[in-house]
Write an enzyme that holds these catalytic residues in place. Structure first.
Site, short mmCIF file in Angstrom:
data_model
loop_
_atom_site.label_atom_id
_atom_site.label_comp_id
_atom_site.label_asym_id
_atom_site.label_seq_id
_atom_site.Cartn_x
_atom_site.Cartn_y
_atom_site.Cartn_z
N ARG A 130 1.49 -68.93 -21.63
CA ARG A 130 0.91 -69.92 -22.55
C ARG A 130 1.38 -69.62 -23.97
O ARG A 130 1.75 -70.51 -24.73
CB ARG A 130 -0.63 -69.91 -22.46
N LYS B 283 -10.95 -79.29 -35.21
CA LYS B 283 -11.02 -80.52 -34.40
C LYS B 283 -12.22 -80.50 -33.47
O LYS B 283 -12.59 -79.45 -32.93
CB LYS B 283 -9.76 -80.67 -33.57
N LYS C 209 -9.20 -89.15 -36.13
CA LYS C 209 -8.23 -89.14 -35.02
C LYS C 209 -8.69 -90.09 -33.93
O LYS C 209 -9.43 -89.70 -33.02
CB LYS C 209 -8.08 -87.70 -34.49
P1 13P Z 1 -2.93 -86.34 -26.48
O1 13P Z 1 -2.04 -86.77 -27.60
O2 13P Z 1 -2.18 -85.72 -25.32
O3 13P Z 1 -3.90 -87.40 -26.07
O4 13P Z 1 -3.80 -85.13 -27.03
C1 13P Z 1 -4.36 -85.25 -28.27
C2 13P Z 1 -5.63 -84.52 -28.33
O5 13P Z 1 -5.80 -83.65 -29.15
C3 13P Z 1 -6.69 -84.86 -27.38
O6 13P Z 1 -7.89 -84.28 -27.78
#
Ligand code: 13P
Length: 335
Positions: free
Chosen positions: A44, A134, A217
């Site tokens: 990872r 996030k 987002k």
């Molecule tokens: P994806 O762009 O693969 O949807 O992932 C973004 C993300 O941070 C989802 O929480």
């Protein structure tokens, strides 16, 4: 300008976007196993280190969202991961929710957890070098979903999280993701997403979150992946803009979309059109996971020592999305 606003702008200005590399170990294991690589902590790290040290990081990636395991890992050159990201000219961030669990009182819906002890965890991440965070709330569309309960409770959690993050001098990414799974129309996605985002801002304001110091987002407005009548990319862009114009307060500096299962090219093309038609003051950029990593992961899985080849693919995707974030992308540039 506030310090938090400066961080948000540094992450998203000049066509830069975010690399969402914050897959939990469970999710990362799925991704690695899909390309027949064993999911060990070492593997990872190796894949992520390969991306984080690519030259494209400097020009196109303003921020990287990390996972708890990764932010504490040491690279092969004995650097801490946040130091590597900063040295490349990007900004380290961290996913701080602990995942979506079944929402009591509802059927088939989820509530994101992680508020208990969050203030203390934030202090630790800040010390490790994180400048932003996030938290993802997740909603699905069906006849009765998302329910008022899910919209209300996830907005409340996103607001409590955001207030704690700003208290700790970091920028919260507020991610309410309305999933594309299902046979719903884009119109339904538009209506549900609007309701979800409006409720998020209602709660953010109630919790005294400084809107100039967040990044939203959201998902784009798409028809469900099982919907038979697909709308055009132009319509996706126009509906997405219409939704955000009506539901996001003007103080918010930037919007960074998730890719949510779109193909790499689709995610780039839609972002490009959004920027072509963008008549708002919001920066419209990307915070992609799969749409930035998929092809790179595929190549890397064939030979995990092929650093150069893997980085070349990642650099190209990052560059294409950066052009799209400025409305300067075209299909011909893909070759
Ligand atoms: P994806 O762009 O693969 O949807 O992932 C973004 C993300 O941070 C989802 O929480």
């Amino acid at each position: 300008m506030s310090e938090l606003n400066n961080i948000a702008l540094k992450i998203l200005n000049n066509g830069k976007g975010i690399l969402a590399a914050d897959e939990s170990t469970t999710t990362m294991t799925k991704r690695l196993e899909s390309v027949k690589v064993q999911s060990t902590a070492k593997n990872r790290l190796l894949f992520r280190e390969t991306l984080f040290s690519a030259s494209g990081m400097t020009e196109y990636i303003g921020g990287v969202i990390l996972y708890d395991e990764t932010i504490k890992q040491i690279t092969s050159k004995k650097n801490k991961i946040p130091e590597l990201i900063s040295a490349m000219g990007s900004t380290p961030g961290i996913k701080v929710d602990t995942g979506a669990k079944v929402l009591a009182g509802s059927t088939n819906e989820k509530i994101t957890e992680g508020l208990d002890g969050l203030r203390e965890r934030l202090k630790e991440y800040y010390k490790l070098g994180a400048k932003f965070t996030k938290w993802r709330g997740v909603y699905n569309i069906s006849k009765e979903h998302p329910s008022k309960l899910s919209i209300q409770s996830n907005a409340h959690a996103l607001a409590r999280y955001s207030a704690l993050v700003q208290e700790c001098n970091m920028v919260p990414i507020v991610e309410p993701e309305v999933l594309m799974d299902g046979d719903h129309s884009a119109k339904e996605c538009y209506e549900k997403t609007s309701e979800v985002i409006k409720k998020c801002f209602e709660e953010l304001i109630l919790h005294k979150v400084d809107l100039k110091g967040i990044i939203l987002k959201p998902n784009m407005i798409l028809d469900g992946n099982k919907c038979k009548n697909k709308i055009s990319n132009e319509e996706v862009a126009k509906l997405t803009l219409k939704c955000l114009k009506a539901s996001v307060p003007s103080e918010v500096p930037g919007i960074a979309f998730l890719s949510g299962g779109q193909s790499e090219i689709e995610a780039t093309e839609n972002l490009n059109l959004i920027n072509k038609y963008n008549d708002t003051n919001f920066i419209m950029s990307y915070s992609y996971g799969r749409a930035l990593q998929q092809s790179a992961l595929k190549l890397w899985s064939q030979d995990t020592k092929n650093v150069e080849g893997t980085q070349k693919i990642f650099n190209q995707r990052a560059k294409m999305n950066s052009l799209a974030a400025q409305g300067k992308w075209s299909k011909e540039l893909e070759n």
